[in-house]
Design an enzyme around this catalytic site. Sequence first.
Site, PDB file in Angstrom:
ATOM      1  N   ALA A 203      39.632  58.707  15.331  1.00 50.16           N
ATOM      2  CA  ALA A 203      38.959  59.913  15.830  1.00 50.16           C
ATOM      3  C   ALA A 203      39.913  60.738  16.693  1.00 50.16           C
ATOM      4  O   ALA A 203      39.831  61.965  16.731  1.00 50.16           O
ATOM      5  CB  ALA A 203      37.715  59.517  16.613  1.00 50.16           C
ATOM      6  N   ASN A 204      40.891  60.073  17.332  1.00 48.91           N
ATOM      7  CA  ASN A 204      41.832  60.771  18.211  1.00 48.91           C
ATOM      8  C   ASN A 204      42.841  61.649  17.460  1.00 48.91           C
ATOM      9  O   ASN A 204      43.665  62.308  18.081  1.00 48.91           O
ATOM     10  CB  ASN A 204      42.567  59.770  19.106  1.00 48.91           C
ATOM     11  CG  ASN A 204      43.409  58.779  18.304  1.00 48.91           C
ATOM     12  OD1 ASN A 204      43.888  59.071  17.224  1.00 48.91           O
ATOM     13  ND2 ASN A 204      43.584  57.590  18.852  1.00 48.91           N
TER      14      ASN A 204
ATOM     15  N   SER B 115      54.450  59.040  23.623  1.00 47.49           N
ATOM     16  CA  SER B 115      53.363  59.750  22.952  1.00 47.49           C
ATOM     17  C   SER B 115      52.573  60.685  23.870  1.00 47.49           C
ATOM     18  O   SER B 115      53.126  61.607  24.432  1.00 47.49           O
ATOM     19  CB  SER B 115      52.469  58.694  22.300  1.00 47.49           C
ATOM     20  OG  SER B 115      51.491  59.269  21.505  1.00 47.49           O
TER      21      SER B 115
ATOM     22  N   ARG C 246      35.691  47.553  24.486  1.00 48.04           N
ATOM     23  CA  ARG C 246      36.883  46.799  24.067  1.00 48.04           C
ATOM     24  C   ARG C 246      37.961  46.893  25.153  1.00 48.04           C
ATOM     25  O   ARG C 246      38.055  47.908  25.846  1.00 48.04           O
ATOM     26  CB  ARG C 246      37.438  47.342  22.739  1.00 48.04           C
ATOM     27  CG  ARG C 246      37.678  48.846  22.743  1.00 48.04           C
ATOM     28  CD  ARG C 246      38.301  49.316  21.441  1.00 48.04           C
ATOM     29  NE  ARG C 246      39.714  49.034  21.385  1.00 48.04           N
ATOM     30  CZ  ARG C 246      40.665  49.776  21.946  1.00 48.04           C
ATOM     31  NH1 ARG C 246      40.366  50.884  22.613  1.00 48.04           N
ATOM     32  NH2 ARG C 246      41.921  49.430  21.875  1.00 48.04           N
TER      33      ARG C 246
HETATM   34  C1  16G Z   1      48.011  53.522  20.618  1.00 53.52           C
HETATM   35  C2  16G Z   1      47.839  53.486  19.123  1.00 53.52           C
HETATM   36  C3  16G Z   1      46.627  54.287  18.704  1.00 53.52           C
HETATM   37  C4  16G Z   1      45.406  53.803  19.449  1.00 53.52           C
HETATM   38  C5  16G Z   1      45.645  53.758  20.932  1.00 53.52           C
HETATM   39  C6  16G Z   1      44.502  53.030  21.600  1.00 53.52           C
HETATM   40  C7  16G Z   1      49.612  53.427  17.463  1.00 53.52           C
HETATM   41  C8  16G Z   1      50.834  54.113  16.922  1.00 53.52           C
HETATM   42  N1  16G Z   1      48.999  54.048  18.470  1.00 53.52           N
HETATM   43  O1  16G Z   1      48.268  54.822  21.049  1.00 53.52           O
HETATM   44  O2  16G Z   1      46.467  54.100  17.339  1.00 53.52           O
HETATM   45  O3  16G Z   1      44.315  54.630  19.194  1.00 53.52           O
HETATM   46  O4  16G Z   1      46.838  53.040  21.205  1.00 53.52           O
HETATM   47  O5  16G Z   1      44.739  52.887  22.960  1.00 53.52           O
HETATM   48  O6  16G Z   1      49.221  52.369  17.004  1.00 53.52           O
HETATM   49  P1  16G Z   1      43.834  51.938  23.820  1.00 53.52           P
HETATM   50  O7  16G Z   1      43.954  50.541  23.264  1.00 53.52           O
HETATM   51  O8  16G Z   1      44.358  52.076  25.202  1.00 53.52           O
HETATM   52  O9  16G Z   1      42.421  52.440  23.703  1.00 53.52           O
HETATM   53 ZN    ZN Z   2      51.658  60.052  19.577  1.00 54.07          ZN
END
Ligand code: 16G
Ligand code: ZN
Length: 523
Positions: free
Chosen positions: A352-353, A50, A479
């Site tokens: 939001a992303n 991603s 978090r």
């Molecule tokens: C992943 C998630 C996304 C989330 C992000 C948070 C999927 C397909 N993608 O990219 O939704 O916003 O993780 O990342 O579920 P973090 O836990 O490192 O903040």
């Molecule tokens: Zn992606």
Amino acid sequence: KPDNVRVSYGTAGFRGNASGMEYVFFRMGMLAALRSKLKEAAIGVMVTASHNPEHDNGVKLIDPQGEMLAQSWESLATALANVTNDQLIEQLKQIIDSQKIPLSNASVFIARDSRPSSLSLSRAVLDGASAFGATCHDHGLLTTPQLHYILACYNGGDIKVDEEHYYQNYASAFKALLNVVSLFTSPVTVDCANGVGAAKLTKLAERIGANIIDIVVYNDGQSGKLNENCGADYVKVQQRAPAGLNMEPFHRYASFDGDADRLIYYTLDSDCNFILLDGDKIAALFATYIRDNLKKASINLRLGIIQTAYANGNSTNFLINQQNIEIACTPTGVKYLHEKALTFDIGVYFEANGHGTITVNQECKNKISAAAFDPNKSAEERFAAKKLKLFLDIINQTVGDAMCDLLAVEAILQDKNWSVKEWYRIYTELPNRQAKVQVADRRIIETGDAERKVILPSMLQPAIDELVRKYPSGRSFVRPSGTEDVVRVYAEANTQENADDLAQQVSLAVYNIGGGVGKKPLF
Ligand code: 16G
Ligand code: ZN
């Protein structure tokens, strides 16, 4: 498999530095074959990391209807990825026994993003799946949402579905809607993060026709590096344009991420201030458009917006207090938002992303289609129902899809005869700031209430509450990240200075109470 390495199936599958990860991909190929036997349907495997840097890679499984892998299988994936080579057969037997997997045929769909490591890692998946006798369909380069779409169509009975089918479907849906609204005038510039989305968006735009929509692709991967100083994540987090992009006031700009499942917009105002239109603003645009057309068509359906704690406080206020639209909040991660969206007749979900989509159950879709031809309705009512039906046809319901969401935004702006200015003025974001804190073990932080409150360590939430009280319109939460070894901090307040200050204070509280390591977070 290297010794002493533990990986886990996180919010978006396995992710990490691509080198030395082949065994994970190979094993996920095997797991996909087993899941396919169990479900008696094709299973998808996407090779992508991603928005991560180019040297990373990742793998995730997609269930038959194009949804994320069932949560009960995430722990099986983690267990399978972590056993030693000697234990591998035993572990597979255990999965087969415990899940009662039949000895039937298996079918696995594989696709990959444009990273240099993706080709060989997708071959590792193929090898794993073939080891279980699965019939493999290698779809080559695709965006993540394209694979979700193709898989869902295939399992729905359209066995001839391919990439071209995706373009034809959405190009004709878009053209059908634009036939009933007016024609486009100004171009939209799209930063494709130097990723797989560039070539795919070009194809989609060709199928639609430059006379209908003028899409200018920026960062097409010919020279720049994937996600480096560009892409949706960069623009959202840095709150600035991709490097080298020459911006003009009120022109429409958008960014995809590396696998084109995130979309955000931005522009400059007349004083050349950078204006971001993120996932919250896209959700607000979609939801108000749907609500207005439901009203005009006199159709009574339950519409809801699903947000996470990252949604800007003013977007939540706007939707609840000014628009009277029902809101739900879930933890971060597409699977939680998607699941919640399905509890509404029409669910609009966005992080939001910029990751988000709309879900509509078939019965409601039929109701809307029927209203478009209902002789008991007025011409205006039928017209609104028709527009709504055509609008929903542009949406990839399986998962957030940057290309479809782009078409949907463009169509609404066109129909409303809005420039980007009218859109960003629907509400003004509260200034906000994100930060991260290194701690010895981020798992000691436990959250509740959709990540809006810290439960453990018990001293932390009272400390955050006290800090938040000092700032007008203050709000903050923390978090543990699901994708990085850090604790994330979010803060918003009436001014940027206060938001920065609050983020700083809360970061220090996390460091002090949550077992911070390394340098104290100061910014
Ligand atoms: C992943 C998630 C996304 C989330 C992000 C948070 C999927 C397909 N993608 O990219 O939704 O916003 O993780 O990342 O579920 P973090 O836990 O490192 O903040
Ligand atoms: Zn992606």
